[in-house]
Design a protein around this motif. Structure first.
Motif, PDB file in Angstrom:
ATOM      1  N   GLU A  54       4.405  -3.894  10.156  1.00 46.22           N
ATOM      2  CA  GLU A  54       3.205  -4.715   9.937  1.00 46.22           C
ATOM      3  C   GLU A  54       1.980  -4.079  10.606  1.00 46.22           C
ATOM      4  N   ARG A  76       6.415  -3.773   3.313  1.00 50.66           N
ATOM      5  CA  ARG A  76       5.013  -4.150   3.151  1.00 50.66           C
ATOM      6  C   ARG A  76       4.906  -5.671   3.219  1.00 50.66           C
ATOM      7  N   SER A  77       3.968  -6.159   3.987  1.00 49.68           N
ATOM      8  CA  SER A  77       3.783  -7.603   4.118  1.00 49.68           C
ATOM      9  C   SER A  77       2.546  -8.020   3.335  1.00 49.68           C
ATOM     10  N   SER A 135       0.404 -10.132   4.581  1.00 47.91           N
ATOM     11  CA  SER A 135      -0.621 -10.552   5.538  1.00 47.91           C
ATOM     12  C   SER A 135      -1.842  -9.647   5.440  1.00 47.91           C
TER      13      SER A 135
END
Length: 772
Positions: free
Chosen positions: A310, A413-414, A416
């Protein structure tokens, strides 16, 4: 600096750089052939040839070879084999450039490639291959290169198995490779020194003897990385972001070099400042992973103690937003950063400058045309990522390029999102609030300057050391201060010099920014150190021992006194800074106390499986004649130690004997690293070498002794204000400096007497060994 380019009659291209007043000169020859050009049958052949070229040529053999010859003159010499290039380079006193160029040209054109030398260097490369199996940076680069597939995945370091036992067959392959690729059409020469351009052009003619042929390297690549990777490494964690660029080599380098000034900036408002404030990473480094005439594979490495997937995503977001902000910079901003790039480059040594021109980052004379368009196009370039983690869940083992990687394909992969920092660029208009000067002035010794700049030097008192944690904490606080000083027209550094930490401030011409810079630097030093435990260094074992030596020679104390010195002509600014120093918390001293040296054998916890030993022999009598004798003794020992233990006995990859000043203590330092020989045996090798070399010293010819004196006289010259300030402080406190008078008074009996005493007083030796 003035420059000229020329092409010799045989087609060899030359780049000549006249550097008026330089003490040293440098040469570099680059070959348009590297590991990718090797025959499939002979992985590592280009690397082996790199080693063998130093082993003798038709005109220069034994001690007259380039490496020992340069070492005896106090110079530096090395080489590198890359994917598509190889390079050979040296730096030495300017007066010796002509003879150095003769040796370089002869080893390129007419190497001996003898069978005994082949056997020796195969053993050395085998040890190097073992060393790199656990080297974090090497494994990271291998994981990235693996994504290109094909020939990039081949083994190319070389080892005993890949070269085999048939030396005659290997010798033939080496000669064929040399004949095919080491000719004028694939060579490019750089020369730099105080010689005129006409003189440099005359020296370049030594390479006219290189054969000319129309053959060119057969390997040409146009490939793209195939995906993102996670890699398990027991090291600080790193996020690598790579961009595959296409275009003419000079265009790529000019644009990326200017971009790198923005990326390396540590001032408030910069990319690095934003990443550190968000605790995403500590450092950012850029490098070329691969280059040819039409491609450049650029890697940016963001490193810190811990970087999660992240956090890596947030780092990349900041990176692209920062690029977008650079695209909006005004011409004034771009010109400012271009001038910074040129200033930084001018501060490098001649050899570092040539390496930058040939292999790395060298600035253009002005902002490259189409710079904004170049930035805008980067977002469309093929991109790959690598994230190293200290621990991965269920990694797979993969073999590539001779290494075993513990990896997972892909990168989580986030969804956010992160906010975009407020980036800003320089020059910036703001009203400076000057500090209030104390009525008390501290003693501030004034030293005659070497440069047209006002310089303040602050450092711990002589024979005092700082712990690594303390030094690192101060560095963290000083980074933005020194970066802001750089934008104000000055420069500064907080670094370890000869085993002792020092702060150097080269101040701007304007008095107000100068006083403000000193004030902020003193504020940073005055803060109580927020010392945090440092992660173990992930570098070769001998470098870990070298890093540990200062505090293992003189233990740090909690109440370290400090020294200050001024080097410049501005009397009023000198006075005002002396008043500012009254707010400096540590005591300022004016005399040196005798050092309390730690002695004996000390195990140091290290990462890595090799055996290593560092032997430091302090100078027993600290006066100028004995210091000159010690320096001459190092010129005598260095090439012989390398020949005996690296070439003849092949004990390992690292073999070095040289003069070194550590924590203000002068001495001889011997360093060895081996993949399998235990430290006790390494120490035995050192003692035996020192004993058996006594007879060689007794037989030194007058001409050799005179050459030592000439080399030492060259080393007496003071390079800059920081060095002048340090030497002035040493002189005031009755510590020895290398001087022409002391060199002129040298005699061979004096050197012999000192050598016998160094060997006799073994109880004063400090020996560091690695403890896994």
């Amino acid at each position: 600096m003035t420059s000229r380019q020329l092409v010799l009659a045989n087609g060899l291209r030359c780049h000549l750089h006249h550097q008026a007043g330089a003490r040293d000169a440098a040469a570099l020859i680059r070959v348009q052939a590297g590991s990718l050009d090797e025959p499939d049958r002979w992985p590592g052949l280009a690397h082996l040839l790199e080693h063998l070229l130093f082993c003798g040529s038709e005109r220069f053999k034994d001690s007259e070879r380039l490496m020992p010859w340069v070492q005896q003159r106090g110079g530096q010499v090395n080489a590198t084999t890359q994917l598509s290039h190889s390079a050979f380079f040296f730096q030495l006193p300017a007066a010796d450039l002509a003879e150095g160029v003769q040796r370089l040209s002869d080893m390129i054109a007419s190497p001996l490639l003898g069978q005994q030398a082949i056997r020796q260097e195969v053993a050395v490369i085998d040890a190097e291959c073992q060393l790199l199996q656990h080297h974090a940076e090497t494994l990271s680069e291998a994981a990235l290169v693996d994504t290109l597939g094909g020939a990039f995945q081949r083994f190319r370091i070389g080892n005993q198995q890949s070269f085999g036992d048939n030396v005659t067959l290997l010798q033939t392959a080496l000669r064929d490779f040399h004949q095919r690729y080491y000719h004028a059409n694939t060579l490019e020469l750089w020369l730099q020194g105080p010689q005129s351009l006409d003189e440099l052009a005359h020296l370049a003619q030594h390479f006219s003897a290189v054969n000319s042929t129309k053959n060119t390297p057969s390997y040409a690549a146009s490939t793209l990385p195939s995906g993102d990777v996670m890699l398990q490494l027991s090291d600080n964690e790193s996020f690598w972001l790579t961009l595959m660029l296409s275009g003419e080599e000079p265009v790529l380098r000019d644009n990326v070099t200017l971009l790198s000034v923005f990326w390396q900036d540590e001032a408030p408002g910069s990319l690095l400042a934003a990443l550190r404030e968000a605790e995403l990473c500590d450092t950012l480094q850029g490098q070329w992973l691969w280059q040819d005439k039409q491609h450049g594979w650029l890697a940016l490495r963001f490193s810190g103690p811990k970087i999660s997937a992240e956090q890596a995503q947030r780092i990349e977001h900041c990176f692209w937003q920062h690029l977008a902000a650079i695209k909006l910079c005004t011409p004034e901003h771009l010109q400012h950063y271009s001038q910074l790039a040129q200033h930084d480059f001018a501060c490098l040594t001649p050899l570092e400058q040539l390496r930058g021109r040939a292999l790395g980052f060298a600035p253009a004379d002005s902002v490259p045309q189409g710079f904004s368009a170049f930035i805008a196009a980067l977002a469309q370039k093929p991109c790959s990522r690598l994230l190293t983690q200290q621990q991965l869940d269920s990694p797979e083992s993969a073999q590539t390029q001779g290494f075993t990687l513990r990896r997972k394909k892909g990168l989580p992969r986030s969804l956010s999102t992160s906010s975009t920092p407020a980036f800003s660029f320089y020059p910036a208009a703001h009203q400076a609030v000057l500090p209030t000067l104390s009525p008390i002035a501290m003693p501030l010794p004034r030293i005659a300057p070497q440069q047209q700049v006002e310089t303040l030097l602050l450092r711990p008192a002589f024979y005092h050391t700082l712990s690594d944690e303390d030094a690192q904490a101060r560095q963290t606080r000083l980074r933005p201060v020194l970066a802001a000083l750089r934008h104000a027209g000055g420069s500064g550094s907080w670094q370890q010099k000869q085993g002792g930490w020092q702060l150097v401030l080269n101040l701007p011409v304007s008095e107000s920014p100068a006083l403000l810079a000193v004030h902020h630097a003193l504020e940073a030093l005055n803060l109580a150190p927020d010392a945090k435990p440092l992660a173990p260094a992930q570098t070769i074992v001998i470098r870990q021992l070298l890093s540990a030596l200062p505090v293992q020679l003189i233990a740090p104390t909690s109440d370290t006194p400090w020294l200050a010195a001024w080097c410049g002509k501005h009397r009023l600014l000198h006075q005002r800074v002396s008043h500012l120093l009254s707010n400096f918390a540590p005591d300022l001293v004016s005399s040196a106390q005798p050092p309390r040296l730690q002695r004996g054998i000390k195990p140091i916890p290290c990462t890595g499986g090799d055996q290593a030993l560092l032997l430091f022999i302090p100078l027993p009598i600290a006066d100028e004649r004995n210091l000159a004798a010690l320096r001459a003794l190092s010129l005598f020992l260095e090439p012989r130690f390398f020949q005996r233990l690296r070439v003849d006995q092949q004990i390992g990859y690292v073999v070095s004997a040289r003069y070194q000043r550590v924590a203000d203590v002068d001495g001889l330092m011997l360093a060895l690293q081996s993949p399998q020989i235990p430290w006790q045996t390494l120490l035995g090798h050192c003692k035996r070498f020192l004993r058996e070399t006594v007879a060689d010293l007794d037989a030194i010819a007058p001409a050799t002794f005179a050459a030592w004196q000439a080399t030492l006289r060259e080393q007496c010259d003071i390079r800059d204000n920081a060095e002048a300030a340090l030497q002035g402080l040493r002189q005031q406190q009755a510590l020895p400096n290398l001087t022409p008078d002391a060199i002129a008074s040298l005699t061979l009996p004096l050197i012999q007497q000192l050598y016998h005493r160094l060997l006799r007083e073994r109880r004063r030796w400090r020996i560091l060994i690695n403890q896994s």
